[in-house]
Design a protein around this motif. Structure first.
Motif, short mmCIF file in Angstrom:
data_model
loop_
_atom_site.label_atom_id
_atom_site.label_comp_id
_atom_site.label_asym_id
_atom_site.label_seq_id
_atom_site.Cartn_x
_atom_site.Cartn_y
_atom_site.Cartn_z
N THR A 100 37.34 -17.02 53.75
CA THR A 100 37.00 -18.12 54.74
C THR A 100 36.03 -17.29 55.76
OG1 THR A 100 38.72 -19.41 54.24
CG2 THR A 100 37.56 -19.73 56.10
N ASN A 102 34.39 -14.74 55.82
CA ASN A 102 32.85 -14.07 55.61
C ASN A 102 32.01 -15.26 55.42
OD1 ASN A 102 33.85 -11.35 55.46
ND2 ASN A 102 34.55 -11.60 53.37
N LEU A 103 32.24 -16.40 55.48
CA LEU A 103 31.39 -17.45 55.55
C LEU A 103 30.61 -17.51 56.50
CD1 LEU A 103 33.57 -20.46 53.97
CD2 LEU A 103 31.77 -19.30 52.88
N ARG A 105 28.24 -18.92 59.39
CA ARG A 105 28.44 -20.26 60.38
C ARG A 105 27.12 -20.48 61.30
NH1 ARG A 105 33.18 -17.98 59.42
NH2 ARG A 105 34.70 -19.36 58.58
N VAL A 122 36.47 -23.75 57.14
CA VAL A 122 35.44 -23.95 55.93
C VAL A 122 34.46 -24.89 56.52
CG1 VAL A 122 35.24 -24.62 53.48
CG2 VAL A 122 37.26 -23.04 54.13
N ALA A 125 31.16 -23.98 58.35
CA ALA A 125 30.35 -23.08 57.37
C ALA A 125 28.90 -23.54 57.16
CB ALA A 125 30.99 -22.57 56.34
N THR A 127 26.92 -23.04 54.84
CA THR A 127 26.29 -22.66 53.30
C THR A 127 27.43 -23.54 52.33
OG1 THR A 127 25.98 -20.79 52.08
CG2 THR A 127 27.99 -20.59 53.26
N THR A 129 30.13 -24.06 50.11
CA THR A 129 31.50 -23.50 50.16
C THR A 129 32.37 -23.99 48.87
OG1 THR A 129 32.45 -25.50 51.40
CG2 THR A 129 31.64 -23.75 52.75
N VAL A 132 34.72 -20.55 47.77
CA VAL A 132 35.71 -20.44 48.57
C VAL A 132 36.68 -21.62 48.27
CG1 VAL A 132 36.65 -20.27 50.96
CG2 VAL A 132 34.41 -19.14 50.27
#
Length: 223
Positions: A100, A102-103, A105, A122, A125, A127, A129, A132
């Motif tokens: 989580t 490493n996502l 933001r 999450v 983010a 991107t 997800t 994840v």
């Protein structure tokens, strides 16, 4: 002792910051504080799922095999189960929270929640997800649904044993032994399943915040 320690850590890692954000002028938390809260919250939540399953086995042994209870529930076995609970919880927290965090933001640091919780992290983010979310869902099956299945099996045997009892006093004693545990299991697992085992896009923010109060404050208070 483990349940008391777990709930003490659970509430003290969440409630002070929550009260500051609700009543104080500041509505912020440091990045390091948020990361610590995320890992601790995930680890303790996972531990509670597993610990409730271990406790259901204890109830099953006490009611279905009362004469063998002291032989089966030896301190050595209890210690092994507790080590397993904390070990799996630490591993689950390390994997899911690291994925989580490493996502990307894209500078978005506004968290619409009482605390730094995995579903809320999450959502901010910038991107896709899906990977994840699927990983968290898979871990959720291991940490949430598997213990819940074991609890239901245990209580299935307990129900059979209680119905076979001829003594009304014995039935009342068995129900009193299991009633509080079953109540906590229902509230805790019901809210956790709703929060963690559904697609991220379908969850309501307000519902999520409301249900967080149940498993982070009400369940530990009932325990």
């Amino acid at each position: 002792r483990n349940l008391s320690f777990l709930d003490l850590c659970f509430t003290t890692s969440i409630i002070p910051q929550m009260l500051i954000n609700l009543w104080g002028p500041g509505k912020t938390i440091s990045f390091v504080g948020c990361v610590v809260q995320l890992y601790v919250n995930m680890c303790l939540g996972s531990a509670e799922c597993l610990l409730l399953a271990v406790m259901s086995y204890d109830r099953f042994t006490a009611i279905c095999k009362p004469l063998h209870y002291l032989v089966i529930m030896k301190p050595h076995l209890c210690l092994k189960m507790i080590i397993m609970v904390w070990g799996i919880s630490l591993a689950c927290s390390a994997i899911s929270c690291t994925l989580t965090l490493n996502l990307p933001r894209c500078g978005n640091n506004l968290l619409d929640h009482f605390l730094c919780e995995l579903p809320a992290m999450v959502k901010i983010a910038c991107t896709d997800t899906t990977t994840v979310e699927m990983s968290v869902f898979a871990l959720g099956i291991v940490i949430v649904l598997t213990p819940l299945l074991l609890i239901l099996i245990s209580y299935g045997y307990i129900a059979q044993a209680v119905l076979r009892m001829t003594s009304k006093a014995g039935q009342r004693k068995a129900i009193n032994t299991c009633g509080s545990h079953l109540t906590v299991v229902s509230i805790f697992y019901g809210t956790v399943i709703y929060m963690y085992l559904q697609p991220g896009s379908s969850a309501s923010k307000d519902q999520g915040k409301f249900l967080t109060l149940f498993y982070s404050i009400i369940t530990p208070s009932l325990n």
